[in-house]
Design an enzyme around this catalytic site. Structure first.
Site, PDB file in Angstrom:
ATOM      1  N   ALA A   1       0.723  -1.500  -0.246  1.00  0.00           N
ATOM      2  CA  ALA A   1       0.360  -0.431  -0.394  1.00  0.00           C
ATOM      3  C   ALA A   1       1.304   1.257   0.179  1.00  0.00           C
ATOM      4  O   ALA A   1       2.107   1.104   0.631  1.00  0.00           O
ATOM      5  CB  ALA A   1      -1.154  -0.068   1.330  1.00  0.00           C
TER       6      ALA A   1
ATOM      7  N   GLY B   1       0.445  -5.199   0.503  1.00  0.00           N
ATOM      8  CA  GLY B   1      -0.813  -4.986   0.143  1.00  0.00           C
ATOM      9  C   GLY B   1      -1.159  -5.369  -1.204  1.00  0.00           C
ATOM     10  O   GLY B   1      -1.920  -6.146  -2.011  1.00  0.00           O
TER      11      GLY B   1
ATOM     12  N   GLU C   1      -1.210  -9.408  -0.662  1.00  0.00           N
ATOM     13  CA  GLU C   1      -3.012  -9.524  -0.420  1.00  0.00           C
ATOM     14  C   GLU C   1      -3.772  -9.400  -1.445  1.00  0.00           C
ATOM     15  O   GLU C   1      -4.549 -10.184  -1.671  1.00  0.00           O
ATOM     16  CB  GLU C   1      -3.813  -8.657   0.649  1.00  0.00           C
ATOM     17  CG  GLU C   1      -3.355  -8.898   2.157  1.00  0.00           C
ATOM     18  CD  GLU C   1      -3.126  -7.513   3.490  1.00  0.00           C
ATOM     19  OE1 GLU C   1      -3.808  -7.485   4.023  1.00  0.00           O
ATOM     20  OE2 GLU C   1      -2.926  -6.204   2.673  1.00  0.00           O
TER      21      GLU C   1
ATOM     22  N   GLU D   1       4.741  -5.883   7.224  1.00  0.00           N
ATOM     23  CA  GLU D   1       4.254  -4.934   7.679  1.00  0.00           C
ATOM     24  C   GLU D   1       4.876  -4.427   9.550  1.00  0.00           C
ATOM     25  O   GLU D   1       4.303  -3.372  10.030  1.00  0.00           O
ATOM     26  CB  GLU D   1       1.977  -5.005   7.882  1.00  0.00           C
ATOM     27  CG  GLU D   1       1.324  -4.896   6.182  1.00  0.00           C
ATOM     28  CD  GLU D   1       1.187  -6.126   5.553  1.00  0.00           C
ATOM     29  OE1 GLU D   1       0.724  -6.003   4.785  1.00  0.00           O
ATOM     30  OE2 GLU D   1       2.087  -6.710   5.849  1.00  0.00           O
TER      31      GLU D   1
END
Length: 301
Positions: free
Chosen positions: A109, A152, A155, A175
């Site tokens: 992200a 992300g 994911e 993360e």
């Protein structure tokens, strides 16, 4: 990206980039059907979108934010939702391939966007909730992952139905190194894919796994040379697209039920969808063609 993550990625990224051949993407169409969504809209800034394959029945979406290793900013994810909706609406598209660059599928992200957010903003705004659009597309989606699929990005790949990886791909949920945890399904989908022990190790340490390790763990179905990956993903998508789109959606729903329900409930879902195929013209055509020893001609009805 945050300083810690940049320090982790830059040396490896530079070495990997030097060893990689140029990306082989089909030439983009000037005005691809559905590239602006189901209705007119602004052109894409962070994506390259087209239809490909011999029958032009495969939707190809390439993340295109190279200066940030395809970091998944709000604008990119909004465009991805719009592109997926366009492919969903297109009756000629039977499967979708989602890819990035050879350097990075998506390195995570956009940390700069997230850095100043508060709990109240995240909770009230349903932060990252829109990412689930990838997982709810009814048409099959194949992730073609080269380079980094971190945070992300990992994911996002796991939201797809099939993951093909280039031999230099790296998967991870780092993360924890930024003082947070996965927020778009990383702790849930990764655990279901690779089991508790490996998922815990990856989430708690931030360590990455290679493409081959990901295949051995069940996260990835096939590994290809870097310059062959996209062609292989498109070939798989073409094979899927030759089948009934209606029945393919039923098959996808049934397989996904295995991750959402108990075995008993999953079997009930499978039976219900199996029976439902007997209400379709494509089931009748498929079985008739088999008996008559000819190729089926599906009409998606």
């Amino acid at each position: 990206m945050a300083a810690a993550l940049r320090a982790l990625l830059r040396p490896a990224a530079a070495a990997a980039a030097a060893a990689l051949p140029r990306a082989r993407l089909p030439p983009p169409l000037r005005a691809p059907c559905g590239a602006r969504g189901c209705s007119d809209g602004p052109p894409f800034r962070y994506l390259l979108v087209q239809k490909t394959g011999a029958m032009k029945n495969v939707g190809l979406i390439q993340l295109n934010r190279p200066q940030a290793l395809n970091a998944l900013c709000d604008g990119l994810m909004a465009e991805l939702g719009r592109a997926l909706e366009a492919m969903e609406c297109d009756p000629n598209v039977g499967a979708i391939v989602l890819t990035g660059s050879q350097k990075a599928f998506a390195a995570g992200a956009d940390i700069k966007e997230m850095q100043k957010k508060t709990f109240q903003q995240c909770y009230r705004g349903g932060f990252l909730a829109g990412w689930d659009r990838v997982a709810t597309v009814r048409k099959p989606v194949i992730a073609a992952v080269n380079g980094y699929a971190l945070g992300g990005g990992c994911e996002l790949a796991m939201m797809c139905d099939i993951i093909y990886a280039g031999e230099k791909a790296q998967f991870g949920q780092p993360e924890i190194l930024l003082g947070t945890i996965p927020g778009a399904g990383g702790t849930q989908r990764l655990t279901r894919a690779v089991g508790k022990s490996l998922a815990m190790e990856m989430v708690l340490t931030g360590d990455q796994i290679s493409a081959q390790e990901a295949k051995e763990a069940g996260l990835v179905s096939k590994v290809y040379p870097v310059d062959k990956l996209l062609d292989a993903a498109i070939a798989c998508a073409e094979k899927i697209a030759r089948n009934s789109k209606l029945v393919a959606a039923m098959a996808k729903e049934s397989v996904n039920a295995a991750f959402e329900t108990t075995l008993t409930e999953g079997n009930r879902t499978e039976k219900r969808l199996f029976y439902a195929t007997f209400a379709t013209s494509d089931r009748e055509e498929g079985m008739t063609a088999f008996v008559e020893k000819r190729k089926a001609k599906f009409t998606d009805s």
